[in-house]
Motif scaffolding. Structure first.
Motif, mmCIF file in Angstrom:
data_model
loop_
_atom_site.group_PDB
_atom_site.id
_atom_site.type_symbol
_atom_site.label_atom_id
_atom_site.label_comp_id
_atom_site.label_asym_id
_atom_site.label_seq_id
_atom_site.Cartn_x
_atom_site.Cartn_y
_atom_site.Cartn_z
ATOM 1 N N ALA A 22 0.836 -1.190 0.000
ATOM 2 C CA ALA A 22 0.000 0.000 0.000
ATOM 3 C C ALA A 22 0.879 1.252 0.000
ATOM 4 C CB ALA A 22 -0.884 -0.016 1.249
ATOM 5 N N VAL A 24 3.305 2.244 -1.427
ATOM 6 C CA VAL A 24 4.693 2.107 -1.897
ATOM 7 C C VAL A 24 4.755 1.521 -3.305
ATOM 8 C CG1 VAL A 24 6.882 0.902 -1.470
ATOM 9 C CG2 VAL A 24 5.546 1.766 0.467
ATOM 10 N N THR A 95 -3.477 -11.418 -3.023
ATOM 11 C CA THR A 95 -4.301 -10.834 -1.955
ATOM 12 C C THR A 95 -3.556 -10.994 -0.651
ATOM 13 O OG1 THR A 95 -5.408 -12.962 -1.632
ATOM 14 C CG2 THR A 95 -6.484 -11.373 -3.093
ATOM 15 N N VAL A 117 -1.571 -14.466 -0.455
ATOM 16 C CA VAL A 117 -0.507 -14.495 0.556
ATOM 17 C C VAL A 117 -1.099 -15.130 1.811
ATOM 18 C CG1 VAL A 117 1.063 -13.103 1.966
ATOM 19 C CG2 VAL A 117 0.478 -12.358 -0.353
ATOM 20 N N MET A 191 9.600 -10.173 -2.224
ATOM 21 C CA MET A 191 10.257 -9.248 -1.293
ATOM 22 C C MET A 191 9.494 -7.933 -1.264
ATOM 23 S SD MET A 191 14.305 -9.719 -2.175
ATOM 24 C CE MET A 191 14.132 -9.016 -3.813
ATOM 25 N N GLY A 192 9.424 -7.351 -0.072
ATOM 26 C CA GLY A 192 8.801 -6.044 0.078
ATOM 27 C C GLY A 192 9.834 -5.023 0.519
ATOM 28 N N THR A 193 10.345 -5.196 1.737
ATOM 29 C CA THR A 193 11.268 -4.214 2.330
ATOM 30 C C THR A 193 12.435 -3.902 1.382
ATOM 31 O OG1 THR A 193 10.667 -5.050 4.510
ATOM 32 C CG2 THR A 193 12.669 -3.735 4.367
ATOM 33 N N ILE A 196 11.731 -1.383 -1.292
ATOM 34 C CA ILE A 196 11.539 0.026 -0.908
ATOM 35 C C ILE A 196 12.842 0.792 -1.183
ATOM 36 C CG2 ILE A 196 11.027 1.635 0.992
ATOM 37 C CD1 ILE A 196 9.351 -0.588 2.280
ATOM 38 N N MET A 277 6.721 0.903 7.875
ATOM 39 C CA MET A 277 6.611 -0.557 7.879
ATOM 40 C C MET A 277 7.820 -1.156 7.164
ATOM 41 S SD MET A 277 2.668 -1.345 6.995
ATOM 42 C CE MET A 277 1.326 -0.545 7.861
HETATM 43 C C1 LIG Z 1 5.357 -0.834 3.553
HETATM 44 C C2 LIG Z 1 4.731 -2.172 3.313
HETATM 45 C C3 LIG Z 1 3.405 -2.229 2.887
HETATM 46 C C4 LIG Z 1 2.811 -3.457 2.624
HETATM 47 N N1 LIG Z 1 1.519 -3.478 2.147
HETATM 48 C C5 LIG Z 1 0.973 -4.673 1.768
HETATM 49 C C6 LIG Z 1 -0.310 -4.699 1.151
HETATM 50 O O1 LIG Z 1 -0.954 -3.650 0.917
HETATM 51 N N2 LIG Z 1 -0.797 -5.917 0.776
HETATM 52 C C7 LIG Z 1 -0.099 -7.087 0.985
HETATM 53 O O2 LIG Z 1 -0.593 -8.168 0.619
HETATM 54 N N3 LIG Z 1 1.129 -7.080 1.572
HETATM 55 C C8 LIG Z 1 1.673 -5.899 1.939
HETATM 56 N N4 LIG Z 1 2.949 -5.884 2.464
HETATM 57 C C9 LIG Z 1 3.731 -7.143 2.512
HETATM 58 C C10 LIG Z 1 4.615 -7.288 1.249
HETATM 59 O O3 LIG Z 1 3.837 -7.416 0.090
HETATM 60 C C11 LIG Z 1 5.573 -8.506 1.336
HETATM 61 O O4 LIG Z 1 4.854 -9.725 1.374
HETATM 62 C C12 LIG Z 1 6.483 -8.424 2.544
HETATM 63 O O5 LIG Z 1 7.039 -7.134 2.624
HETATM 64 C C13 LIG Z 1 7.584 -9.477 2.449
HETATM 65 O O6 LIG Z 1 8.447 -9.423 3.542
HETATM 66 P P1 LIG Z 1 9.796 -8.517 3.577
HETATM 67 O O7 LIG Z 1 9.322 -7.155 3.928
HETATM 68 O O8 LIG Z 1 10.606 -9.142 4.642
HETATM 69 O O9 LIG Z 1 10.411 -8.593 2.212
HETATM 70 C C14 LIG Z 1 3.548 -4.669 2.796
HETATM 71 C C15 LIG Z 1 4.872 -4.599 3.244
HETATM 72 C C16 LIG Z 1 5.471 -3.380 3.497
HETATM 73 C C17 LIG Z 1 6.908 -3.348 3.940
#
Ligand SMILES: Cc1cc2nc3c(=O)[nH]c(=O)nc-3n(C[C@H](O)[C@H](O)[C@H](O)COP(=O)(O)O)c2cc1C
Length: 315
Positions: A22, A24, A95, A117, A191-193, A196, A277
């Protein structure tokens, strides 16, 4: 070259997915990931339908490669966002934050690949029976909303429980993580973080700097008392949230207090009111490269890690 089932399923070159995030995961970030051979995902978050539609159209302008869209199911507008995903014929939908059961059939009938997810074996099993195409198993090391099982134990248990491709998420930020995920039986990573901290991510520079400066214990979990655990970096906002929680604040008060905090972090870099986050892998992120360089580096590192591991075998 690492080539897995995920590459064939999604029509991508590298088995790397950028998590829908969200605020990002903008069209610019998602398209950069898809153009670099991974799967970029646009994060609808809680955006209104017309904003979601324009994000998807913008992504199509920026890439002709497969991409996906994500919505967290606990948001009030989740059903409308999913309608837009169908109308815009997004190739892949992921999702998060709940059980997508009521929506799977409609998405599948629209020819969309559905990849939820999950944070537990039970939900993975249930969704596998409904005919989803793959499962992302996300451990509690992840940034954002999380479950309570770690990635290392969760991924192999989900792999054993379902006959579907499983993607590992949570705590992965380099090629060693990709190699480990493949060794656990996953076909790729999300990966999310890590994403970023890339040039194409439009999050405020303060957000990126905080992650680059973070150490292994820099994140903490809040929100468990209201059933929504969230992992973020320890900031004044998160500490105040934690104190409110401990003092027994009501769910409504906590929700109001937290409202808008991710947006403040992403768009304004607000160190006081923002919720940055991020996952435990923040401690191993030390630079802000372009997306293509990052993905190519991770794949090369994973290849080296797997080669190194194979030298440990003897006859
Ligand atoms: C800032 C942020 C926002 C996130 N928003 C969502 C979201 O809107 N929907 C979702 O399914 N996962 C969300 N996630 C999870 C990520 O899609 C991802 O699965 C997760 O970051 C993986 O772990 P990692 O941060 O260790 O790479 C978010 C993660 C972060 C860091």
């Amino acid at each position: 070259m690492i080539h897995t089932l995920l590459c064939d399923l999604l029509g991508i070159r590298h088995p790397v997915i950028q998590g829908g995030m969200a605020w990002v995961a903008t069209p610019e970030l998602a398209a950069a990931v898809s153009n670099a051979g991974g799967l970029g995902i646009v994060g609808a978050g809680s955006a209104p339908p017309e904003v979601v539609r324009s994000m998807l159209r913008r992504t199509r302008e920026l890439t002709d490669r497969p991409f996906g869209a994500n919505v967290p199911l606990f948001t009030a507008g989740a059903a409308s966002a999913l309608d837009v995903f169908v109308e815009e014929q997004v190739p892949v939908v992921t999702t998060g934050g709940g059980n997508p059961e009521p929506f799977v059939d409609r998405l599948k009938r629209a020819g969309i690949l559905v990849i939820p997810v999950v944070a537990s074996v039970a939900l993975a099993r249930r969704l596998a029976r409904l005919g989803v195409d793959a499962i992302i198993a996300e451990g509690m090391e992840a940034g954002g909303h999380i479950g309570d099982v770690g990635t290392f134990p969760l991924v192999p248990q989900v792999v054993d429980a379902v006959s579907l491709p499983v993607i590992a998420a949570g705590g992965i930020a380099d090629g060693r993580g990709l190699a480990a995920a493949l060794s656990l039986g996953a076909v790729g990573i999300q990966m999310g973080t890590r994403f970023i901290c890339t040039q194409e991510c439009q999050a405020h520079p303060n957000y990126k700097t905080r992650i680059v400066e973070a150490h292994d214990r820099a994140s903490m979990v809040t929100g468990a008392s209201i059933g929504h655990p969230v992992r973020s970096l320890r900031t004044p906002f998160v500490r105040r949230f934690h104190e409110l929680e401990r003092s027994g604040a009501s769910e409504q008060d906590l929700v109001e207090f937290g409202s808008g905090s991710l947006r403040s972090a992403v768009q304004e870099g607000d160190a006081d009111q923002g919720s940055f986050m991020a996952g435990q892998a923040a401690g191993m992120i030390g630079d802000i490269p372009p997306v293509r360089e990052l993905i190519e580096r991770i794949v090369a590192e994973a290849e080296a890690a797997l080669r190194r591991a194979s030298t440990l075998l003897s006859d």
